[in-house]
Design a protein around this motif. Structure first.
Motif, PDB file in Angstrom:
ATOM      1  N   VAL A  41       0.801  -1.219   0.000  1.00 33.03           N
ATOM      2  CA  VAL A  41       0.000   0.000   0.000  1.00 33.03           C
ATOM      3  C   VAL A  41       0.832   1.266   0.000  1.00 33.03           C
ATOM      4  O   VAL A  41       0.304   2.353  -0.054  1.00 33.03           O
ATOM      5  CB  VAL A  41      -0.928   0.032   1.235  1.00 33.03           C
ATOM      6  CG1 VAL A  41      -1.932  -1.086   1.168  1.00 33.03           C
ATOM      7  CG2 VAL A  41      -0.124  -0.043   2.521  1.00 33.03           C
ATOM      8  N   SER A  42       2.142   1.139   0.067  1.00 36.06           N
ATOM      9  CA  SER A  42       2.965   2.338   0.136  1.00 36.06           C
ATOM     10  C   SER A  42       3.423   2.764  -1.243  1.00 36.06           C
ATOM     11  O   SER A  42       3.425   1.985  -2.185  1.00 36.06           O
ATOM     12  CB  SER A  42       4.189   2.094   1.036  1.00 36.06           C
ATOM     13  OG  SER A  42       4.991   1.072   0.492  1.00 36.06           O
ATOM     14  N   GLN A  67      -2.853  19.599   4.377  1.00 37.53           N
ATOM     15  CA  GLN A  67      -3.968  19.303   5.276  1.00 37.53           C
ATOM     16  C   GLN A  67      -4.617  17.972   4.933  1.00 37.53           C
ATOM     17  O   GLN A  67      -4.908  17.166   5.813  1.00 37.53           O
ATOM     18  CB  GLN A  67      -5.014  20.413   5.195  1.00 37.53           C
ATOM     19  CG  GLN A  67      -4.642  21.675   5.943  1.00 37.53           C
ATOM     20  CD  GLN A  67      -5.817  22.632   6.032  1.00 37.53           C
ATOM     21  OE1 GLN A  67      -6.703  22.633   5.188  1.00 37.53           O
ATOM     22  NE2 GLN A  67      -5.825  23.455   7.056  1.00 37.53           N
ATOM     23  N   ALA A  68      -4.863  17.763   3.641  1.00 39.75           N
ATOM     24  CA  ALA A  68      -5.556  16.547   3.227  1.00 39.75           C
ATOM     25  C   ALA A  68      -4.733  15.299   3.530  1.00 39.75           C
ATOM     26  O   ALA A  68      -5.260  14.290   4.002  1.00 39.75           O
ATOM     27  CB  ALA A  68      -5.878  16.612   1.736  1.00 39.75           C
ATOM     28  N   LEU A  69      -3.434  15.367   3.278  1.00 28.61           N
ATOM     29  CA  LEU A  69      -2.582  14.200   3.489  1.00 28.61           C
ATOM     30  C   LEU A  69      -2.295  13.953   4.966  1.00 28.61           C
ATOM     31  O   LEU A  69      -2.006  12.830   5.368  1.00 28.61           O
ATOM     32  CB  LEU A  69      -1.257  14.366   2.731  1.00 28.61           C
ATOM     33  CG  LEU A  69      -1.360  14.299   1.208  1.00 28.61           C
ATOM     34  CD1 LEU A  69      -0.011  14.604   0.574  1.00 28.61           C
ATOM     35  CD2 LEU A  69      -1.857  12.931   0.751  1.00 28.61           C
ATOM     36  N   LYS A  70      -2.382  14.996   5.792  1.00 20.60           N
ATOM     37  CA  LYS A  70      -2.039  14.859   7.207  1.00 20.60           C
ATOM     38  C   LYS A  70      -3.260  14.688   8.098  1.00 20.60           C
ATOM     39  O   LYS A  70      -3.143  14.717   9.314  1.00 20.60           O
ATOM     40  CB  LYS A  70      -1.256  16.091   7.673  1.00 20.60           C
ATOM     41  CG  LYS A  70       0.146  16.172   7.107  1.00 20.60           C
ATOM     42  CD  LYS A  70       0.776  17.516   7.378  1.00 20.60           C
ATOM     43  CE  LYS A  70       0.940  17.777   8.850  1.00 20.60           C
ATOM     44  NZ  LYS A  70       1.574  19.083   9.123  1.00 20.60           N
ATOM     45  N   SER A  71      -4.423  14.510   7.503  1.00 24.80           N
ATOM     46  CA  SER A  71      -5.621  14.344   8.323  1.00 24.80           C
ATOM     47  C   SER A  71      -5.644  12.939   8.911  1.00 24.80           C
ATOM     48  O   SER A  71      -4.618  12.322   9.108  1.00 24.80           O
ATOM     49  CB  SER A  71      -6.873  14.624   7.490  1.00 24.80           C
ATOM     50  OG  SER A  71      -6.930  13.776   6.361  1.00 24.80           O
ATOM     51  N   ALA A  72      -6.803  12.404   9.183  1.00 26.61           N
ATOM     52  CA  ALA A  72      -6.912  11.134   9.898  1.00 26.61           C
ATOM     53  C   ALA A  72      -6.251   9.976   9.153  1.00 26.61           C
ATOM     54  O   ALA A  72      -6.425   9.813   7.952  1.00 26.61           O
ATOM     55  CB  ALA A  72      -8.385  10.807  10.124  1.00 26.61           C
ATOM     56  N   ILE A  73      -5.482   9.161   9.886  1.00 22.95           N
ATOM     57  CA  ILE A  73      -4.920   7.938   9.301  1.00 22.95           C
ATOM     58  C   ILE A  73      -6.052   7.052   8.803  1.00 22.95           C
ATOM     59  O   ILE A  73      -5.949   6.399   7.772  1.00 22.95           O
ATOM     60  CB  ILE A  73      -4.086   7.162  10.347  1.00 22.95           C
ATOM     61  CG1 ILE A  73      -2.935   8.021  10.866  1.00 22.95           C
ATOM     62  CG2 ILE A  73      -3.536   5.878   9.756  1.00 22.95           C
ATOM     63  CD1 ILE A  73      -2.141   7.353  11.975  1.00 22.95           C
ATOM     64  N   SER A  74      -7.155   7.052   9.541  1.00 15.18           N
ATOM     65  CA  SER A  74      -8.263   6.147   9.229  1.00 15.18           C
ATOM     66  C   SER A  74      -9.000   6.517   7.953  1.00 15.18           C
ATOM     67  O   SER A  74      -9.895   5.792   7.530  1.00 15.18           O
ATOM     68  CB  SER A  74      -9.255   6.115  10.397  1.00 15.18           C
ATOM     69  OG  SER A  74      -9.731   7.410  10.691  1.00 15.18           O
ATOM     70  N   LYS A  75      -8.621   7.625   7.311  1.00 21.79           N
ATOM     71  CA  LYS A  75      -9.310   7.996   6.072  1.00 21.79           C
ATOM     72  C   LYS A  75      -9.079   6.966   4.972  1.00 21.79           C
ATOM     73  O   LYS A  75      -9.836   6.903   4.011  1.00 21.79           O
ATOM     74  CB  LYS A  75      -8.853   9.373   5.591  1.00 21.79           C
ATOM     75  CG  LYS A  75      -7.406   9.469   5.138  1.00 21.79           C
ATOM     76  CD  LYS A  75      -7.120  10.866   4.596  1.00 21.79           C
ATOM     77  CE  LYS A  75      -5.647  11.043   4.247  1.00 21.79           C
ATOM     78  NZ  LYS A  75      -4.804  11.192   5.412  1.00 21.79           N
ATOM     79  N   TRP A  76      -8.013   6.171   5.097  1.00 17.78           N
ATOM     80  CA  TRP A  76      -7.731   5.178   4.064  1.00 17.78           C
ATOM     81  C   TRP A  76      -8.501   3.875   4.277  1.00 17.78           C
ATOM     82  O   TRP A  76      -8.422   2.971   3.457  1.00 17.78           O
ATOM     83  CB  TRP A  76      -6.232   4.864   4.038  1.00 17.78           C
ATOM     84  CG  TRP A  76      -5.338   6.056   3.919  1.00 17.78           C
ATOM     85  CD1 TRP A  76      -4.324   6.403   4.762  1.00 17.78           C
ATOM     86  CD2 TRP A  76      -5.349   7.064   2.904  1.00 17.78           C
ATOM     87  NE1 TRP A  76      -3.730   7.560   4.335  1.00 17.78           N
ATOM     88  CE2 TRP A  76      -4.329   7.987   3.200  1.00 17.78           C
ATOM     89  CE3 TRP A  76      -6.143   7.281   1.773  1.00 17.78           C
ATOM     90  CZ2 TRP A  76      -4.071   9.102   2.413  1.00 17.78           C
ATOM     91  CZ3 TRP A  76      -5.885   8.401   0.982  1.00 17.78           C
ATOM     92  CH2 TRP A  76      -4.866   9.284   1.304  1.00 17.78           C
ATOM     93  N   LYS A  86      -4.144  -2.961  13.071  1.00 23.39           N
ATOM     94  CA  LYS A  86      -3.284  -3.619  12.082  1.00 23.39           C
ATOM     95  C   LYS A  86      -3.439  -2.975  10.703  1.00 23.39           C
ATOM     96  O   LYS A  86      -2.461  -2.808   9.968  1.00 23.39           O
ATOM     97  CB  LYS A  86      -3.611  -5.114  12.017  1.00 23.39           C
ATOM     98  CG  LYS A  86      -3.155  -5.898  13.245  1.00 23.39           C
ATOM     99  CD  LYS A  86      -3.498  -7.378  13.108  1.00 23.39           C
ATOM    100  CE  LYS A  86      -3.007  -8.162  14.329  1.00 23.39           C
ATOM    101  NZ  LYS A  86      -3.359  -9.602  14.227  1.00 23.39           N
ATOM    102  N   THR A  87      -4.663  -2.620  10.366  1.00 18.32           N
ATOM    103  CA  THR A  87      -4.898  -1.975   9.068  1.00 18.32           C
ATOM    104  C   THR A  87      -4.234  -0.611   9.017  1.00 18.32           C
ATOM    105  O   THR A  87      -3.628  -0.230   8.006  1.00 18.32           O
ATOM    106  CB  THR A  87      -6.409  -1.829   8.808  1.00 18.32           C
ATOM    107  OG1 THR A  87      -7.029  -3.108   8.911  1.00 18.32           O
ATOM    108  CG2 THR A  87      -6.661  -1.263   7.420  1.00 18.32           C
ATOM    109  N   ILE A  88      -4.335   0.133  10.097  1.00 18.63           N
ATOM    110  CA  ILE A  88      -3.692   1.445  10.155  1.00 18.63           C
ATOM    111  C   ILE A  88      -2.175   1.306  10.058  1.00 18.63           C
ATOM    112  O   ILE A  88      -1.498   2.104   9.406  1.00 18.63           O
ATOM    113  CB  ILE A  88      -4.095   2.186  11.449  1.00 18.63           C
ATOM    114  CG1 ILE A  88      -5.517   2.738  11.298  1.00 18.63           C
ATOM    115  CG2 ILE A  88      -3.132   3.319  11.762  1.00 18.63           C
ATOM    116  CD1 ILE A  88      -6.012   3.503  12.493  1.00 18.63           C
TER     117      ILE A  88
END
Length: 358
Positions: A6-7, A166-175, A271-273
């Motif tokens: 995913v990276s 801002q968009a990239l640094k918001s919640a980790i869970s957005k993915w 684990k997903t995060i």
């Protein structure tokens, strides 16, 4: 799935982010003029729709809800590529925020000074950045600088970079599937609310627009220049993005254990995060090892405190995890409030965010 699945390779990530900024800047440039023209025309044709000062809060709530709906419908894929794919939706959110600023200005009797420079200046300020190139504050007065086309292009380019951050640094869970949409919706709602509050504050002052356009190169928009002590910024730079994500995940694990029971849904969430976080392989191994040990992390929040974007992102992640297993335990809520206060959020902000995440 492994981390590599995913990276994005480091050598390509910067290029993708620059591409995102360039696309946003190109498409954002005309937004300011078009919003001013469109809203001015709308109110001219519908004078009965001109808002009054008492409707400002409802204007903010309306646009915040609208943007939450837009962001909540996004289907993101991990990393910067995911953000490139949703540029049209990001532009809708930005347009709505600019329209909200205009409407608040009309409601507060500032129709004669609603220029693209004023909208841009408020937009910049709402992001926590310095708007010195556009707005000069003297006590209860605001001077709006008119700028040349070239200078405004520079401002929009820098704004696009700030929006990207801002968009990239918001919640980790957005993915994450399903909950990611809720995370993005909450983040968008919160950012729109902050923009509205800043607009309300600035429009409460006396505003004057300069007569002659200013032709001067501007400094990069610096979110830290006027709001965060230099020592804190330096520490944040040293910790870096990896350190920010590490602090976030440590906090999430602490929350996961606070009610005394670690549910399978919560463990899978972590684990997903981990698969989507900016961590080294050693850091990931360390986190995974502690998942099987009853240990509470001592978290350093200094880097997150230095970044409002990361702060709201962590708050969203905490609430999303707490509600992941279908039960929002009182101890989880208390822990979230404790962390939220450390990050500078008021109890009302925390409560609103809790309610906003289904």
């Amino acid at each position: 799935m492994t981390t590599q699945d995913v990276s994005i390779p480091v050598e390509n990530s910067d290029d993708i982010i620059q591409n995102l900024q360039a696309q946003l800047a190109e498409k954002m440039f005309d937004l300011f003029d078009s919003v001013v023209i469109e809203r001015r025309s709308y109110f001219a044709e519908n004078p009965d729709k001109v808002p009054n000062e008492g409707s400002v809060d409802s204007i903010i709530n309306s646009y915040s809800t609208k943007n939450a709906s837009v962001s909540g419908a996004l289907g993101l894929v991990p990393g910067p590529w995911g953000m490139v794919a949703v540029i049209p939706e990001l532009l809708i959110v930005i347009r709505n925020q600019l329209a909200m600023i205009y409407d608040i200005g009309r409601a507060q009797g500032k129709s004669k000074v609603l220029t693209k420079e004023l909208l841009a200046g408020i937009f910049v300020t709402a992001m926590g950045a310095s708007a010195g190139s556009l707005l000069v504050l003297h006590g209860n007065k605001v001077l709006v600088k008119r700028v040349t086309l070239r200078v405004f292009q520079q401002i929009v380019s820098l704004l696009a970079g700030r929006v990207t951050q801002q968009a990239l640094k918001s919640a980790i869970s957005k993915w994450l599937p399903i909950v990611g949409a809720a995370a993005m919706a909450t983040w968008s709602r919160w950012m729109t609310q902050q923009t509205g509050k800043k607009a309300k504050e600035i429009f409460s002052k006396d505003i004057e627009v300069s007569e002659n356009p200013v032709e001067e190169d501007i400094k990069p928009i610096d979110v830290t220049a006027t709001t965060i002590p230099t020592s804190t910024v330096a520490q944040a730079d040293v910790i870096g993005k990896s350190g920010v994500d590490m602090a976030k995940i440590q906090t999430l694990i602490n929350l996961m254990r606070v009610d005394g029971t670690v549910k399978p849904e919560e463990r899978e969430y972590i684990k997903t995060i981990l698969r989507n976080a900016n961590l080294t392989s050693n850091e990931i191994a360390e986190i995974r090892q502690t998942l099987s040990v009853d240990k509470k992390f001592s978290v350093d929040y200094s880097a997150i405190e230095a970044s409002p974007d990361d702060a709201i992102g962590l708050l969203v992640d905490l609430i999303t995890l707490a509600k992941r297993d279908g039960t929002f335990h009182i101890t989880e809520k208390m822990y979230i409030k404790q962390v939220g206060r450390l990050l500078g959020f008021s109890d009302s902000d925390i409560e609103e965010t809790i309610v906003a995440i289904a």
